[in-house]
Design an enzyme around this catalytic site. Structure first.
Site, PDB file in Angstrom:
ATOM      1  CG  ASP A 163      -1.851  -1.191   1.258  1.00 17.01           C
ATOM      2  OD1 ASP A 163      -1.579  -2.183   0.565  1.00 17.01           O
ATOM      3  OD2 ASP A 163      -2.839  -1.151   2.003  1.00 17.01           O
ATOM      4  CD  GLU A 392      -1.039  -5.981   8.763  1.00 17.70           C
ATOM      5  OE1 GLU A 392      -1.260  -5.373   9.840  1.00 17.70           O
ATOM      6  OE2 GLU A 392      -1.551  -5.642   7.681  1.00 17.70           O
TER       7      GLU A 392
END
Ligand code: GLC
Length: 425
Positions: A163, A392
């Site tokens: 992202d 993550e």
């Protein structure tokens, strides 16, 4: 120890399992994500083959009529996530986002198929998935490569799956923020804001969504109308690898037309990748289609290129590059070069290590015969889990766990890596 880690990883997958799909993690990401599902299926396949197939079938059931497979499927209402269905406005019965994500499904299906112990089920389910995956690939080369260059563009950073990479910084200067309006981010209430993209970046992400929505999500129009058209080597490599895998699968399942076209996509793509080789960085890098320039950003996107069958001299150079990066961090492979000024060890895709990318790069290194680099990446990945659990992403210098916890695809990669590694003698 290995079995203990595998058991813990399995418990993460089971906790995030919603029956026919998994959420990446509770809270931060409460829906189904595209490439998360494909990679998570690899983990399920080691203990429940039927469940692995279901994961991918659920994803592909939400494919658009034009072939695009959306990056998020909003199976249930949950206002803990922004931007939700009302922002996307894609007008579908089960709402979805309007952009896509790395096409790793073809690779995952082939791998699950090759290893399946229930051969009849694998043949049946792979056969049904094959034309859908192929239609997605056709969509890419039609609507994201209208000039037929052999390489597809992403139109939104979220499509890359990376992202807030440094790769997009310059191009993002051209994405306006006028008229975006007020909005309330939700990600920063689930995770440390220091580990997430900035508000400035978020405004641009949302501007692009609003712009595409104003064009009715018509994929025949979006490419040319987007101020952000980026050719990402990692993204293309994943697509190329999936095309090659679909070709092999199609041969096996007696679908010669799919095999032939998929092989042609892959061959053209691999030849075109050469244009993305960045001599000054000694690795591949992104190409900004709007300006016609290669971007001098030493990100992991250029190393992920090794996931497809690049020439062996290039694979060797990537292996050397990873070895250099390893000297600048404790854990490979940082998502950005730790010696670059933009490096940020805890901020999402601007430095941290991600296990899924590690897995794909190590797989490519193995295919290219670069065994010591492959093993180094796998060992580092497991050491991270041992030190810091199923996060993550991780700081490549300190192993600090970042972003969300109990993360599905991280756990899936642990099962995949440990179950396919030979026991030390
Ligand atoms: C973030 C990641 C993306 C991933 C999603 C769900 O947006 O950047 O790659 O698919 O989270 O885990």
């Amino acid at each position: 120890m290995r079995q203990d880690l595998i058991d813990q990883a399995r418990a993460v997958l089971e906790r995030n399992d919603r029956g026919s799909y998994t959420v990446p993690t509770h809270g931060l990401y409460p829906f189904q994500w595209n490439w998360d599902s494909a990679l998570s299926a690899l983990g399920f396949a080691h203990f429940d083959e039927a469940r692995a197939w279901t994961e991918i079938e659920t994803l592909m059931a939400h494919q658009w009529e034009d072939g695009m497979v959306p990056h998020i499927i909003f199976h249930q209402n949950d206002d803990g996530y922004f931007p939700g269905p009302d922002v996307w406005g894609t007008q579908r019965d089960v709402p979805t986002s309007g952009i896509t994500q790395p096409a790793v499904t073809g690779f995952a299906v082939r791998r699950i198929f090759d290893r399946a112990s229930d051969r009849a089920m694998a043949e049946r389910r792979a056969r049904a998935l094959l034309p859908r995956i192929h239609a997605w690939h056709q969509w890419f080369y039609r609507d994201r490569d209208p000039a037929g260059t052999g390489l597809v563009a992403i139109l939104h950073p979220w499509e890359s799956g990376r992202d807030n990479s440094v790769d997009w910084d310059d191009a993002f200067e051209r994405v306006p923020t006028d008229g975006v309006g007020e909005f309330q981010r939700r990600d920063t209430s689930h995770a440390n804001p220091e580990h997430r993209p900035t508000d400035e970046q978020y405004k641009r992400y949302i501007w692009l969504v609003q712009h595409f929505r104003s064009l009715g999500w018509d994929n025949a129009k979006l490419h040319d109308a987007s101020p952000f058209q980026m050719v990402d080597p990692g993204f293309n490599a994943i697509l190329i690898r999936s095309c090659s895998d679909v070709a092999d699968l199609a041969d096996h399942l007696g679908e010669p037309e799919i095999a032939e076209q998929s092989r042609a996509f892959a061959a053209k793509g691999i030849a075109a990748m050469e244009k993305l080789w960045n001599v000054s960085l000694g690795q591949y890098s992104c190409y900004d289609r709007s300006t016609g320039k290669l971007i001098d950003s030493a990100s992991i996107g250029g190393l992920l290129a090794a996931f497809c069958a690049i020439p062996s001299a290039r694979a060797k150079a990537i292996a050397a590059r990873i070895t250099t990066l390893a000297n600048a961090a404790r854990f490979t492979v940082p998502s950005h070069d730790p010696t670059a000024p933009e490096f940020d060890g805890t901020r999402y895709w601007r430095g941290p290590v991600w296990l899924i990318v590690n897995y794909m790069i190590s797989d490519g290194m193995g295919e290219a015969g670069q065994m010591s680099v492959r093993d180094r990446i796998r060992d580092d990945s497991i050491r991270l889990i041992e030190e810091s659990g199923f996060a993550e992403y991780y700081d490549p210098k300190t192993a600090e766990p970042c972003g969300g916890g109990s993360f599905t695809w991280t756990a899936a990669m642990v099962i995949e890596i440990l179950s396919t590694q030979k026991e030390p003698a």
